[in-house]
Design a protein around this motif. Sequence first.
Motif, short mmCIF file in Angstrom:
data_model
loop_
_atom_site.label_atom_id
_atom_site.label_comp_id
_atom_site.label_asym_id
_atom_site.label_seq_id
_atom_site.Cartn_x
_atom_site.Cartn_y
_atom_site.Cartn_z
N ALA A 136 -2.24 2.56 5.19
CA ALA A 136 -3.51 2.12 4.61
C ALA A 136 -4.16 0.98 5.38
N ALA B 9 -8.01 0.95 6.69
CA ALA B 9 -8.91 -0.09 6.20
C ALA B 9 -9.56 -0.85 7.35
N PHE C 107 0.85 -1.19 0.00
CA PHE C 107 0.00 0.00 0.00
C PHE C 107 0.88 1.23 0.00
N ASP C 108 0.37 2.34 -0.55
CA ASP C 108 1.08 3.61 -0.48
C ASP C 108 0.18 4.67 0.14
N GLN C 109 0.69 5.89 0.24
CA GLN C 109 -0.06 6.97 0.88
C GLN C 109 -1.35 7.29 0.14
N ALA C 110 -1.32 7.16 -1.19
CA ALA C 110 -2.53 7.43 -1.98
C ALA C 110 -3.65 6.48 -1.59
N ASP C 111 -3.30 5.22 -1.31
CA ASP C 111 -4.32 4.25 -0.88
C ASP C 111 -4.90 4.66 0.48
N ALA C 112 -4.04 5.13 1.38
CA ALA C 112 -4.52 5.55 2.70
C ALA C 112 -5.45 6.75 2.58
N LEU D 138 -7.30 7.53 -0.06
CA LEU D 138 -8.55 7.06 -0.66
C LEU D 138 -9.42 6.35 0.37
N LEU D 139 -8.82 5.50 1.20
CA LEU D 139 -9.58 4.79 2.24
C LEU D 139 -10.13 5.77 3.27
#
Length: 491
Positions: A405, A409, A2-7, A9-10
């Motif tokens: 992330a 999640a 996971f990267d910061q963009a995923d975090a 978005l979540l």
Amino acid sequence: MFDQADAVLLARIQFAFTVSFHFIFPAFSIGLASYLAVLEALWLKTGRTVYLTLFKYWLKIFALAFGMGVVSGIVMSYQFGTNWSVFSDKAGPVIGPLMAYEVMTAFFLEAGFLGVMLFGMNRVGRGLHFAATLMVAIGTFISAFWILSANSWMQTPAGFSINEVGQFVPESWLEIIFNPSFPYRLAHTVLAAYLTTALVVGAVGAWHLLRDRRNEAARVMFSMATGLVMVAAPIQIFAGDMHGLNTLEHQPAKVMAMEGHFESHPDGAPLILFGIPDQEAGEVRHQIAIPKASSLILKHDPDAPLDGLETLPREDWPYVPIVFWSFRIMVGLGFLMLALGGFALVQRLRGRLHSSRALHRFALAMGPSGFVAVIAGWVTTEVGRQPFTVYGLLRTAQSASPLEAPAVATSLLIFILVYFIVFGSGTLYILKLMHKAPQTATPDQTRDDETEEHQPVRAAGITPAPAVHAGRAIGSRHGPGTHASPTREER
């Protein structure tokens, strides 16, 4: 993995999920509080028992919706500190006081008078109880005032400066509170709350009229609800149009996404009714459009030019497919509400308001539409503001907390599980209360209704004094007969 963009978005999904649940309850309770005030005023003025019956019927439902709204709102606000701490730090000097004003004015007002409203009808005078009901209704409006002011400032920031550490610092509270989009958003949202309540009340009335068209309480609530829809729906469409023109002035990218205008139209823009927006290709595929109608609506000139998203950097584009379809859902439901109001007006003039089964089925089907419309409107507003939290000044990616992330999640899954169990159960109980038909009490039933409050006391072997009978709880079920005299309100 996971990267910061995923975090980020979540975190956005989590906030969207919790605020969607929360928004449902205030949208209902704002309108329902005012409806209760109207019912009590009509009862006091006319003395008709049917208004008191409806007041007690909807009071239970209001209490549940209000409670769930408070709980969901408190949970939602914690995310400012957990998932959006950078936003809280930078925008806190502006947003924090606005949220505090809401608590110190609206919430304290509601909390202070809610107990009197729920349990005080036979403990205080009629005038004081009605005043308490009015205070609760006014409190819900004040709450909407402050929350929408804060949200509108994020959409159209004004009255601030930015200090050396990047914080938004207040310069003029009048400009902050009454920012350019606030009056339009307040009118549009409060009207939406009234329409949402009217549609629910109308659907409940229609349900019971389909089962027994002679039910007096159902007839009254259906007549009142459809009357409000008939008046409020066209006003809401006009308010929405004014809000759209304001948005075009201050947030043109949002309107471009709503209209599906990837390309500029120098000689008049078409109104795209339906199509499939393609974000990557920058076009709306398979579109059905009315030539120059968008320019006519937005500029009141069919040949007026309108810019498209191509005039903006791609990194500043909102996600068009969501905004495009949520806007159409909201508008489509708005016109269905207008149709319901018009149909009800025709049947009212024909003297068939309470006997038209087609109208009742239409009203019943439209019951949830207010909730869907307010959520669709909120999605249009919030997704259309992206990629910014403070429009044009603070990006969403720069506002999130430095979380991993998997942590976001996990909390999201917990929220989903708990929300569906807790608020799902509460909603099912509200539907159960709505399923039961309101019955206008006879004088004998009114006296019987007084007795049930004392059943736990009698079970303990204690006989209450006659004076205690004035403390009957609102909305109690019919119990065994009693020799106590009816209270002044019951006479």
